[in-house]
Design a protein around this motif. Structure first.
Motif, PDB file in Angstrom:
ATOM      1  N   THR A 188      51.758  39.139  29.987  1.00 49.11           N
ATOM      2  CA  THR A 188      50.963  40.245  30.501  1.00 49.11           C
ATOM      3  C   THR A 188      49.713  39.671  31.153  1.00 49.11           C
ATOM      4  OG1 THR A 188      51.751  41.740  28.779  1.00 49.11           O
ATOM      5  CG2 THR A 188      49.735  42.372  29.938  1.00 49.11           C
ATOM      6  N   VAL A 189      49.472  40.073  32.396  1.00 51.48           N
ATOM      7  CA  VAL A 189      48.352  39.556  33.183  1.00 51.48           C
ATOM      8  C   VAL A 189      47.431  40.721  33.529  1.00 51.48           C
ATOM      9  CG1 VAL A 189      47.675  38.365  35.304  1.00 51.48           C
ATOM     10  CG2 VAL A 189      49.803  37.726  34.129  1.00 51.48           C
ATOM     11  N   ALA A 190      46.126  40.521  33.303  1.00 50.13           N
ATOM     12  CA  ALA A 190      45.167  41.596  33.531  1.00 50.13           C
ATOM     13  C   ALA A 190      44.271  41.293  34.729  1.00 50.13           C
ATOM     14  CB  ALA A 190      44.303  41.793  32.293  1.00 50.13           C
ATOM     15  N   VAL A 191      43.982  42.336  35.503  1.00 43.32           N
ATOM     16  CA  VAL A 191      43.001  42.259  36.584  1.00 43.32           C
ATOM     17  C   VAL A 191      41.985  43.366  36.314  1.00 43.32           C
ATOM     18  CG1 VAL A 191      42.573  42.411  39.062  1.00 43.32           C
ATOM     19  CG2 VAL A 191      44.693  41.371  38.229  1.00 43.32           C
ATOM     20  N   MET A 192      40.781  42.959  35.926  1.00 42.12           N
ATOM     21  CA  MET A 192      39.752  43.912  35.515  1.00 42.12           C
ATOM     22  C   MET A 192      38.560  43.854  36.460  1.00 42.12           C
ATOM     23  SD  MET A 192      41.484  44.974  32.939  1.00 42.12           S
ATOM     24  CE  MET A 192      40.357  46.033  32.024  1.00 42.12           C
ATOM     25  N   GLY A 193      37.880  44.982  36.603  1.00 44.66           N
ATOM     26  CA  GLY A 193      36.804  45.066  37.574  1.00 44.66           C
ATOM     27  C   GLY A 193      35.420  44.797  37.033  1.00 44.66           C
ATOM     28  N   CYS A 194      35.307  44.599  35.728  1.00 42.48           N
ATOM     29  CA  CYS A 194      33.973  44.497  35.119  1.00 42.48           C
ATOM     30  C   CYS A 194      33.900  43.299  34.183  1.00 42.48           C
ATOM     31  CB  CYS A 194      33.685  45.788  34.344  1.00 42.48           C
ATOM     32  SG  CYS A 194      32.157  45.773  33.421  1.00 42.48           S
ATOM     33  N   GLY A 209      43.931  36.693  32.338  1.00 43.61           N
ATOM     34  CA  GLY A 209      43.481  37.645  33.335  1.00 43.61           C
ATOM     35  C   GLY A 209      42.197  37.213  34.002  1.00 43.61           C
ATOM     36  N   ILE A 210      41.750  38.053  34.917  1.00 38.39           N
ATOM     37  CA  ILE A 210      40.490  37.821  35.609  1.00 38.39           C
ATOM     38  C   ILE A 210      39.675  39.108  35.566  1.00 38.39           C
ATOM     39  CG2 ILE A 210      41.204  35.955  37.160  1.00 38.39           C
ATOM     40  CD1 ILE A 210      41.901  38.012  39.278  1.00 38.39           C
TER      41      ILE A 210
END
Length: 345
Positions: A289-295, A309-310
């Motif tokens: 599972t790979v996450a792309v978060m904005g904060c 993730g990033i």
């Protein structure tokens, strides 16, 4: 549990994994174009491929196509039983047919005998848009009960000639009707079910309708093989099918992307980042599972269940693994650094 049939070397039903199908949109008698498309589909994850056989030229091309591909080949036959016989002789792995529309019972027997001799299954493909007139009159129009009765009429016809190596589909462009038809059939028989929503539409609308219809059935434990029908490159059908299987919890293969919906704290092009990561993840087979978060404030914590993730910030972002920050990265290097980390997992 449903009975099991074999489509080439792919088991369908009987507890086998749900297989992904698609259909070529090339001219079948254009062997080069058809083989090229099948190879692209196979690389994308397609496990069973179907081709249209509208004429004898298409039927005769089946053998040449079979020689050059590595996944089972299904032939789609309407009206002319001779096309089915030619394609079967050429090496088809499965026949999709409606026994009721190829003429007299002697013709149905000829197809059943040819399939039995080669251990080739038949898919009875019921379509809500082409139900028999007597059934439409009996039920006052298209409905799940009419679709199921149509399927059983075709089953009885094949059974009459000692053929029972059968798979059934009951497709409509109406999602609730499709789901009810499959639910009813599952109660009434143990034949393996090929599930799908027909004429679903474009990539956007068709994927949504298929996710609801196919995904809903899968969540209920119904469905042995599936095709997502889209007005698009067939490869898009395969990608959508893979995502539906993952969303329904059926398959664990391949990477899953989670990303936040953005908010007023977002200071990067999160949508662009998420799309780029999603595109590149299509080539990743690892069950991660790979996450792309904005904060950068909440991102790593909110996505702590992700393998990696990033999270974006102003001019830079964070690379994290299992909720723990690995390092800060310049914004333009975030995606490359993420995939470098994925390579180590």
């Amino acid at each position: 549990m449903t009975k099991q049939i074999m489509v080439g070397n792919v088991p369908v039903g009987g507890g086998a994994p749900v297989s992904i199908q698609s259909m070529c949109n090339t001219r079948t008698d254009d062997v080069v174009a058809t083989v090229e498309q099948i190879r692209r589909l196979s690389a994308a994850g397609c496990q069973i491929i179907r081709v249209a056989v509208p004429d004898m030229a298409a039927a005769r091309a089946v053998g040449a196509i079979k020689e050059q591909i590595d996944i089972p080949l299904v032939v789609d036959i309407h009206f002319d039983y001779k096309l089915a016989l030619e394609a079967i002789a050429a090496g088809a792995d499965k026949v999709r047919i409606n026994p009721g529309n190829i003429g007299g019972e002697d013709r149905v027997k000829a197809v059943a005998d040819a399939c039995r001799a080669r251990n080739i299954p038949i898919r009875i493909g019921v379509n809500g848009g082409s139900l028999e007139k007597p059934l439409l009159a009996k039920y006052g129009g298209v409905c799940p009960e009419a679709m199921v009765e149509s399927a059983f009429e075709h089953v009885r016809l094949l059974n009459k000639f000692d053929f029972d190596d059968i798979c059934i589909s009951l497709k409509s462009s109406n999602v609730p009707m499709t789901m009810k038809a499959y639910q009813l059939m599952r109660v009434k028989s143990d034949y393996p079910l090929h599930i799908g929503v027909t004429e679903a539409g474009t990539v956007r609308m068709g994927t949504l309708k298929s996710a609801v219809g196919i995904g809903g059935l899968l969540a209920m434990g119904i469905g042995d093989t599936m095709r997502v029908s889209l007005s698009a490159d067939p490869v898009e059908e395969v990608y959508a099918a893979r995502e539906i299987l993952k969303a329904a919890g059926i398959r664990k293969e391949g990477a899953e992307l989670v990303s936040c919906p953005t908010c007023g704290r977002t200071r990067i092009d999160l949508i662009g980042l998420a799309n780029e990561v999603e595109r590149r993840l299509q080539g990743v087979d690892k069950p991660i599972t790979v996450a792309v978060m904005g904060c950068v404030v909440n991102g790593p914590g909110e996505a702590s269940a992700a393998d990696c993730g990033i999270a974006g910030g102003v001019g830079e972002g964070l690379l994290f693994k299992k909720g723990q920050i690995v390092k800060k990265v310049p914004q333009e290097q975030l995606v490359d650094e993420l995939f470098a980390l994925i390579d180590t997992l």
